[in-house]
Design a protein around this motif. Structure first.
Motif, PDB file in Angstrom:
ATOM      1  N   LEU A 130       0.787  -1.087   0.339  1.00  0.00           N
ATOM      2  CA  LEU A 130      -0.049  -0.063   0.074  1.00  0.00           C
ATOM      3  C   LEU A 130       1.021   1.341  -0.019  1.00  0.00           C
ATOM      4  CD1 LEU A 130      -2.511   1.566   0.271  1.00  0.00           C
ATOM      5  CD2 LEU A 130      -2.608   1.142   2.899  1.00  0.00           C
ATOM      6  N   GLN A 161       2.440   2.029  -3.534  1.00  0.00           N
ATOM      7  CA  GLN A 161       1.227   2.655  -4.401  1.00  0.00           C
ATOM      8  C   GLN A 161       0.975   4.390  -3.884  1.00  0.00           C
ATOM      9  OE1 GLN A 161      -2.148  -0.598  -3.472  1.00  0.00           O
ATOM     10  NE2 GLN A 161      -2.659  -0.098  -5.357  1.00  0.00           N
ATOM     11  N   LEU A 191       1.724   2.522   8.469  1.00  0.00           N
ATOM     12  CA  LEU A 191       1.803   2.900   7.015  1.00  0.00           C
ATOM     13  C   LEU A 191       2.463   4.394   7.353  1.00  0.00           C
ATOM     14  CD1 LEU A 191       0.552   2.676   4.374  1.00  0.00           C
ATOM     15  CD2 LEU A 191      -1.257   4.210   5.300  1.00  0.00           C
ATOM     16  N   ALA A 220      -8.598   4.423   1.790  1.00  0.00           N
ATOM     17  CA  ALA A 220      -7.734   2.807   2.007  1.00  0.00           C
ATOM     18  C   ALA A 220      -8.369   2.364   3.138  1.00  0.00           C
ATOM     19  CB  ALA A 220      -6.492   3.463   2.160  1.00  0.00           C
ATOM     20  N   TYR A 256      -8.128   1.933  -2.324  1.00  0.00           N
ATOM     21  CA  TYR A 256      -7.050   0.897  -1.977  1.00  0.00           C
ATOM     22  C   TYR A 256      -7.636  -0.006  -0.937  1.00  0.00           C
ATOM     23  CZ  TYR A 256      -4.395   4.757  -3.794  1.00  0.00           C
ATOM     24  OH  TYR A 256      -3.868   5.998  -4.507  1.00  0.00           O
ATOM     25  N   VAL A 301      -5.928  -3.306   1.398  1.00  0.00           N
ATOM     26  CA  VAL A 301      -4.848  -4.182   1.724  1.00  0.00           C
ATOM     27  C   VAL A 301      -4.942  -5.661   1.553  1.00  0.00           C
ATOM     28  CG1 VAL A 301      -2.891  -4.470   3.338  1.00  0.00           C
ATOM     29  CG2 VAL A 301      -3.911  -2.139   2.968  1.00  0.00           C
TER      30      VAL A 301
END
Ligand code: 5GP
Ligand code: MG
Length: 177
Positions: A17, A20, A46, A119, A136, A138
């Motif tokens: 992720l 991206q 993240l 996301a 998005y 995961v």
């Protein structure tokens, strides 16, 4: 408890992720709006893989599912940053019916960000009742109740480093105090 995603799979997923997002936002400043408390662990992992300047904004969203006002969402935004004219990424732990992400997205769009993407850590396949999908995802997971990596049952289990399926028998064995 049956482990669905172990620590190493999760680490790889978060890195995918991040790659991206690093490609999409490059040197733009990204404002992440993270829905508490479930996305806390994903947020912490993240942001340490992101290369662009990052601002962090927290909101809490709680639904009253199972009560009289089912589906109604209460959003607490005292820790919300100004997002007008900003590139915003909204993150949540899990996309189930999709109502939470849809309603929070609608609220954020009223604040006129420059762009808004979403996301989620987990997507429960086939459960969505809304038209939009997260930008998005995961991991795709089957329709089971999961805990760990931020996700709770009765506010417990968020600290598990993996994601596990919580069976009714697990609750009987270790009832939440
Ligand atoms: P939605 O609005 O998409 O139906 O639900 C999203 C919210 O429901 C999530 O933010 C999460 O709090 C909760 N939720 C949905 N499925 C699960 C699950 O399997 N485990 C846990 N712990 N929470 C879930
Ligand atoms: Mg939640």
């Amino acid at each position: 408890m049956k482990i669905l995603l172990d620590e190493s799979e999760i680490r790889k997923g978060i890195h995918r992720l991040a790659a991206q997002l690093n490609g999409r936002y490059e040197h733009q400043t990204l404002t992440i709006v993270s829905i508490m408390t479930g996305s806390l662990v994903m947020l912490a992992d993240l942001i340490r893989c992101l290369e662009m300047p990052v601002r962090i904004s927290l909101i809490q969203a709680s639904s009253y599912r199972g009560t009289m006002t089912s589906g109604e969402l209460r959003i607490q935004d005292q820790m919300m940053l100004d997002i007008s004219g900003r590139d915003v990424l909204l993150i949540d732990d899990i996309f189930d019916t999709g109502k939470t992400l849809e309603q929070v997205s609608a609220r954020l769009l009223e604040l006129q960000p420059r762009s808004l993407q979403t996301a989620v850590f987990l997507n429960k396949s086939g459960q969505s009742v809304v038209a939009t999908r997260p930008d998005y995802v995961v991991f795709e997971i089957p329709n089971a109740f999961v805990v760990g990596y931020g996700l709770d049952y009765e506010d417990l289990y968020r600290n598990l480093p993996h994601v596990a399926i919580l069976e009714p028998s697990d609750i009987e064995k270790h009832p939440p105090i």
